[in-house]
Design a protein around this motif. Sequence first.
Motif, PDB file in Angstrom:
ATOM      1  N   UNK A  35      11.678 -19.540  12.054  1.00  0.00           N
ATOM      2  CA  UNK A  35      10.034 -18.599  12.115  1.00  0.00           C
ATOM      3  C   UNK A  35       9.672 -19.041  10.656  1.00  0.00           C
ATOM      4  N   UNK A  36       8.589 -19.312  10.608  1.00  0.00           N
ATOM      5  CA  UNK A  36       7.912 -19.424   9.361  1.00  0.00           C
ATOM      6  C   UNK A  36       6.848 -18.291   9.308  1.00  0.00           C
ATOM      7  N   UNK A  37       7.222 -17.428   8.078  1.00  0.00           N
ATOM      8  CA  UNK A  37       6.488 -16.215   7.808  1.00  0.00           C
ATOM      9  C   UNK A  37       5.438 -16.481   6.526  1.00  0.00           C
ATOM     10  N   UNK A  38       4.353 -16.018   6.689  1.00  0.00           N
ATOM     11  CA  UNK A  38       3.296 -15.986   5.786  1.00  0.00           C
ATOM     12  C   UNK A  38       3.978 -15.331   4.585  1.00  0.00           C
ATOM     13  N   UNK A  39       3.671 -15.762   3.224  1.00  0.00           N
ATOM     14  CA  UNK A  39       4.083 -14.958   2.077  1.00  0.00           C
ATOM     15  C   UNK A  39       3.137 -14.122   1.816  1.00  0.00           C
ATOM     16  N   UNK A  40       3.557 -12.775   1.627  1.00  0.00           N
ATOM     17  CA  UNK A  40       2.846 -11.551   1.013  1.00  0.00           C
ATOM     18  C   UNK A  40       2.350 -11.933  -0.197  1.00  0.00           C
ATOM     19  N   UNK A  41       1.065 -11.863  -0.540  1.00  0.00           N
ATOM     20  CA  UNK A  41       0.381 -11.999  -2.008  1.00  0.00           C
ATOM     21  C   UNK A  41       0.326 -10.584  -2.578  1.00  0.00           C
ATOM     22  N   UNK A  42       1.024 -10.086  -3.275  1.00  0.00           N
ATOM     23  CA  UNK A  42       0.814  -8.740  -4.156  1.00  0.00           C
ATOM     24  C   UNK A  42      -0.207  -8.623  -4.735  1.00  0.00           C
ATOM     25  N   UNK A  43      -0.809  -9.842  -5.263  1.00  0.00           N
ATOM     26  CA  UNK A  43      -2.099  -9.751  -6.087  1.00  0.00           C
ATOM     27  C   UNK A  43      -3.281  -9.233  -5.041  1.00  0.00           C
ATOM     28  N   UNK A  44      -3.194  -9.830  -3.985  1.00  0.00           N
ATOM     29  CA  UNK A  44      -4.285  -9.531  -2.725  1.00  0.00           C
ATOM     30  C   UNK A  44      -4.157  -8.367  -2.497  1.00  0.00           C
ATOM     31  N   UNK A  45      -2.938  -7.604  -2.433  1.00  0.00           N
ATOM     32  CA  UNK A  45      -2.668  -6.422  -2.050  1.00  0.00           C
ATOM     33  C   UNK A  45      -3.547  -5.361  -2.661  1.00  0.00           C
ATOM     34  N   UNK A  46      -3.025  -5.449  -4.083  1.00  0.00           N
ATOM     35  CA  UNK A  46      -3.715  -4.602  -5.326  1.00  0.00           C
ATOM     36  C   UNK A  46      -5.088  -4.827  -5.239  1.00  0.00           C
ATOM     37  N   UNK A  47      -5.652  -5.936  -5.153  1.00  0.00           N
ATOM     38  CA  UNK A  47      -7.028  -5.951  -5.119  1.00  0.00           C
ATOM     39  C   UNK A  47      -7.774  -5.306  -4.016  1.00  0.00           C
ATOM     40  N   UNK A  48      -7.048  -5.553  -2.771  1.00  0.00           N
ATOM     41  CA  UNK A  48      -7.637  -4.771  -1.565  1.00  0.00           C
ATOM     42  C   UNK A  48      -7.624  -3.276  -1.738  1.00  0.00           C
ATOM     43  N   UNK A  50      -7.613  -1.433  -4.391  1.00  0.00           N
ATOM     44  CA  UNK A  50      -8.448  -1.070  -5.541  1.00  0.00           C
ATOM     45  C   UNK A  50      -9.739  -1.343  -4.914  1.00  0.00           C
ATOM     46  N   UNK A  51     -10.153  -2.255  -4.338  1.00  0.00           N
ATOM     47  CA  UNK A  51     -11.523  -2.370  -3.398  1.00  0.00           C
ATOM     48  C   UNK A  51     -11.807  -0.965  -2.636  1.00  0.00           C
ATOM     49  N   UNK A  52     -10.770  -0.838  -2.039  1.00  0.00           N
ATOM     50  CA  UNK A  52     -10.989   0.532  -0.822  1.00  0.00           C
ATOM     51  C   UNK A  52     -11.118   1.677  -1.608  1.00  0.00           C
ATOM     52  N   UNK A  53     -10.263   2.087  -2.859  1.00  0.00           N
ATOM     53  CA  UNK A  53     -10.436   3.157  -3.756  1.00  0.00           C
ATOM     54  C   UNK A  53     -11.640   3.269  -4.098  1.00  0.00           C
ATOM     55  N   UNK A  54     -12.244   2.170  -4.807  1.00  0.00           N
ATOM     56  CA  UNK A  54     -13.760   2.050  -5.436  1.00  0.00           C
ATOM     57  C   UNK A  54     -14.547   2.703  -4.377  1.00  0.00           C
ATOM     58  N   UNK A  55     -14.585   1.941  -3.038  1.00  0.00           N
ATOM     59  CA  UNK A  55     -15.469   2.425  -1.843  1.00  0.00           C
ATOM     60  C   UNK A  55     -15.247   3.882  -1.761  1.00  0.00           C
ATOM     61  N   UNK A  56     -14.039   4.536  -1.582  1.00  0.00           N
ATOM     62  CA  UNK A  56     -14.006   5.934  -1.313  1.00  0.00           C
ATOM     63  C   UNK A  56     -14.544   7.027  -2.592  1.00  0.00           C
ATOM     64  N   UNK A  57     -14.197   6.404  -3.615  1.00  0.00           N
ATOM     65  CA  UNK A  57     -14.664   7.215  -4.889  1.00  0.00           C
ATOM     66  C   UNK A  57     -16.000   7.105  -5.049  1.00  0.00           C
ATOM     67  N   UNK A  58     -16.911   5.912  -4.717  1.00  0.00           N
ATOM     68  CA  UNK A  58     -18.117   6.080  -4.885  1.00  0.00           C
ATOM     69  C   UNK A  58     -18.751   6.790  -3.726  1.00  0.00           C
ATOM     70  N   UNK A  59     -18.079   6.955  -2.394  1.00  0.00           N
ATOM     71  CA  UNK A  59     -18.656   7.712  -1.471  1.00  0.00           C
ATOM     72  C   UNK A  59     -18.797   9.161  -1.535  1.00  0.00           C
ATOM     73  N   UNK A  60     -17.370   9.537  -2.251  1.00  0.00           N
ATOM     74  CA  UNK A  60     -17.230  11.072  -2.559  1.00  0.00           C
ATOM     75  C   UNK A  60     -18.215  11.442  -3.682  1.00  0.00           C
TER      76      UNK A  60
END
Length: 90
Positions: A35-48, A50-60
């Motif tokens: 079974x081939x699994x997609x490799x998890x990209x930690x950089x993309x996870x961190x960027x995601x 950070x982006x969600x955190x920035x949206x929440x902080x700006x909304x608050x």
Amino acid sequence: MFKPKYPPSDTHNAITPSTSPAPVAPTHQAPSGLVQKAAANPTAAVVGVVAVGAVLVSTLLAVAITGIALSISGVVLLLLVRLLRQELNR
């Protein structure tokens, strides 16, 4: 009565059943045990995150600034109403 004449479409190419392409068989299939699994990209996870955190902080921050502005304008309106009442009672 009157039927509009539409120009021929230049963006849609209709495929008639007689000219439809035949389905292509897959050339290579993975063995059923692997079974081939997609490799998890930690950089993309961190960027995601950070982006969600920035949206929440700006909304608050926007909510906080709006609340402060409304409270200040409420106090100013209250003071103006009291001043007008005092002027009318004299």
